[in-house]
Design a protein around this motif. Structure first.
Motif, PDB file in Angstrom:
ATOM      1  N   THR A 150       0.847  -1.203   0.000  1.00 53.73           N
ATOM      2  CA  THR A 150       0.000   0.000   0.000  1.00 53.73           C
ATOM      3  C   THR A 150       0.869   1.234   0.000  1.00 53.73           C
ATOM      4  OG1 THR A 150      -1.728  -1.152   1.234  1.00 53.73           O
ATOM      5  CG2 THR A 150      -1.818   1.247   1.198  1.00 53.73           C
ATOM      6  N   HIS A 262       4.530  10.463  -6.741  1.00 58.12           N
ATOM      7  CA  HIS A 262       3.735  10.517  -7.971  1.00 58.12           C
ATOM      8  C   HIS A 262       4.280   9.531  -9.009  1.00 58.12           C
ATOM      9  CE1 HIS A 262       0.742  13.861  -7.675  1.00 58.12           C
ATOM     10  NE2 HIS A 262       1.466  14.118  -6.597  1.00 58.12           N
ATOM     11  N   SER A 263       5.604   9.403  -9.100  1.00 58.85           N
ATOM     12  CA  SER A 263       6.187   8.449 -10.038  1.00 58.85           C
ATOM     13  C   SER A 263       5.771   7.024  -9.683  1.00 58.85           C
ATOM     14  CB  SER A 263       7.711   8.573 -10.035  1.00 58.85           C
ATOM     15  OG  SER A 263       8.299   7.621 -10.892  1.00 58.85           O
ATOM     16  N   TYR A 265       3.094   6.018  -8.032  1.00 53.99           N
ATOM     17  CA  TYR A 265       1.666   5.819  -8.332  1.00 53.99           C
ATOM     18  C   TYR A 265       1.476   5.520  -9.822  1.00 53.99           C
ATOM     19  CZ  TYR A 265      -0.991   6.794  -4.051  1.00 53.99           C
ATOM     20  OH  TYR A 265      -1.575   6.697  -2.804  1.00 53.99           O
ATOM     21  N   ARG A 266       2.176   6.264 -10.659  1.00 51.59           N
ATOM     22  CA  ARG A 266       2.026   6.040 -12.097  1.00 51.59           C
ATOM     23  C   ARG A 266       2.677   4.721 -12.519  1.00 51.59           C
ATOM     24  NH1 ARG A 266       4.691   9.314 -14.830  1.00 51.59           N
ATOM     25  NH2 ARG A 266       5.641  10.672 -13.266  1.00 51.59           N
ATOM     26  N   ARG A 268       2.770   1.983 -10.658  1.00 45.26           N
ATOM     27  CA  ARG A 268       1.821   0.936 -10.289  1.00 45.26           C
ATOM     28  C   ARG A 268       0.666   0.870 -11.289  1.00 45.26           C
ATOM     29  NH1 ARG A 268      -1.001   1.170  -4.464  1.00 45.26           N
ATOM     30  NH2 ARG A 268      -2.010   2.959  -5.472  1.00 45.26           N
ATOM     31  N   ALA A 269       0.187   2.040 -11.716  1.00 41.78           N
ATOM     32  CA  ALA A 269      -0.898   2.072 -12.700  1.00 41.78           C
ATOM     33  C   ALA A 269      -0.465   1.478 -14.042  1.00 41.78           C
ATOM     34  CB  ALA A 269      -1.374   3.509 -12.891  1.00 41.78           C
ATOM     35  N   ALA A 270       0.840   1.532 -14.322  1.00 47.26           N
ATOM     36  CA  ALA A 270       1.365   0.991 -15.580  1.00 47.26           C
ATOM     37  C   ALA A 270       1.664  -0.503 -15.496  1.00 47.26           C
ATOM     38  CB  ALA A 270       2.629   1.750 -15.980  1.00 47.26           C
ATOM     39  N   GLY A 271       1.389  -1.118 -14.344  1.00 48.23           N
ATOM     40  CA  GLY A 271       1.593  -2.552 -14.200  1.00 48.23           C
ATOM     41  C   GLY A 271       2.895  -2.967 -13.555  1.00 48.23           C
ATOM     42  N   THR A 273       5.245  -4.109 -10.700  1.00 49.42           N
ATOM     43  CA  THR A 273       4.939  -4.873  -9.487  1.00 49.42           C
ATOM     44  C   THR A 273       6.003  -4.760  -8.402  1.00 49.42           C
ATOM     45  OG1 THR A 273       5.937  -6.863 -10.451  1.00 49.42           O
ATOM     46  CG2 THR A 273       3.560  -6.532 -10.770  1.00 49.42           C
TER      47      THR A 273
END
Length: 309
Positions: A150, A262-263, A265-266, A268-271, A273
């Motif tokens: 998290t 911010h990096s 978060y992006r 994680r959004a891009a896959g 892991t």
């Protein structure tokens, strides 16, 4: 069975793939691919006299070394010798042969002080000490589980600050070079580094095959980047920050933490892991940021030095 040491052949895919495989097995906390091995070897500054060596047994690459002069330090005569041997192929003489070849190369160039990163394990420390290397500063590798972990709440961007990616500087990366040059001056370590050659920085850093221009993030104030985090990705779900820092005039505002969060978060959004980073053990401000982000120490290495003559 005979072990030999030779140069890495950058134009032979089997060589660079084997080099990357050994590095991944021995040091999985640093992103390394066949492309990055080829890039570092072929795009390093000529004054570094950089060499990538491999130890080969019966056609199998079982050990690697990266060897160079520290050409971008104001103190001359410094070199580095980083040797890694396949964990299932130790005690075959590969490490000894790699160290010997590396030292012969550097001493012929006039090096008088040799540095080496050594994983903090009894066998590795004993090996380094046997060849005259003495332990110095420790540093930690840290890992963050982006798949199951998290992240802390995403901070708001303060008024007067804009977040941009490296891709936004594609037409003119020089402001990022100037930021990198300013922050590296204050990076803790045994070797002082100065970035003065923009063209070399473009070749080595900006064009590095693992540099992710979309995830590398800078905080911009009055049109100039003042803090940033440099992100590498390997295309296999792994992410690493190679540098995070802020220029002196803007420290204390949380801008490095802002850019890195911010990096991530992006990423994680891009896959992505897994995220990795590294910290000098004495860099308390950055250690605190990474702890807040959820990183955990997964390994430690110690900088060793051998003074010649």
């Amino acid at each position: 069975m005979t072990v030999i040491v030779r140069e890495l052949r950058p134009d032979v895919p089997a060589d660079t793939e084997a080099f990357a495989r050994v590095r991944h097995l021995t040091l999985p906390y640093i992103l390394f691919t066949a492309d990055s091995a080829r890039h570092v070897l072929t795009h390093s500054h000529p004054d570094a006299h950089f060499r990538s060596l491999v130890a080969v047994e019966d056609g199998e690459v079982i050990g690697t070394a990266q060897v160079a002069l520290v050409h971008d330090s104001p103190e001359p005569g410094q070199g580095y010798v980083n040797v890694y041997v396949h964990p299932d192929r130790t005690r075959r003489g590969a490490g000894r042969l790699l160290v010997r070849a590396a030292e012969e190369h550097l001493t012929a160039l006039g090096a008088t002080k040799l540095f080496s990163w050594v994983l903090d394990e009894p066998g590795n420390r004993a090996f380094a000490e046997r060849y005259g290397y003495r332990s110095g500063r420790p540093a930690h590798f840290l890992r963050l589980d982006l798949a199951g972990g998290t992240l802390p709440p995403l901070p708001e961007v303060p008024r007067g600050v804009e977040l941009r990616t490296a891709a936004d500087f594609a037409d003119d990366p020089r402001p990022l070079f100037e930021l990198d040059a300013a922050t590296v001056l204050d990076e803790p370590g045994d070797i002082a580094i100065e970035f003065t050659d923009y063209d070399a920085w473009l070749e080595q850093n900006w064009k590095h095959p693992l540099l992710d221009h979309e995830l590398t993030t800078a905080a911009v104030v009055d049109g100039r980047p003042v803090a940033f985090t440099v992100a590498y990705t390997d295309g296999a779900g792994r992410y690493s920050t190679a540098m995070t820092g802020t220029v002196r005039a803007h420290r204390g505002r949380g801008l490095a933490k802002l850019a890195k969060t911010h990096s991530l978060y992006r990423a994680r959004a891009a896959g992505i892991t897994e995220a990795f980073t590294g910290n000098d053990a004495g860099n308390e401000p950055m250690i605190a940021i990474n702890k807040w982000l959820g990183y955990e120490i997964c390994a430690t290495e110690v900088h060793h030095v051998r003074v010649l003559g």
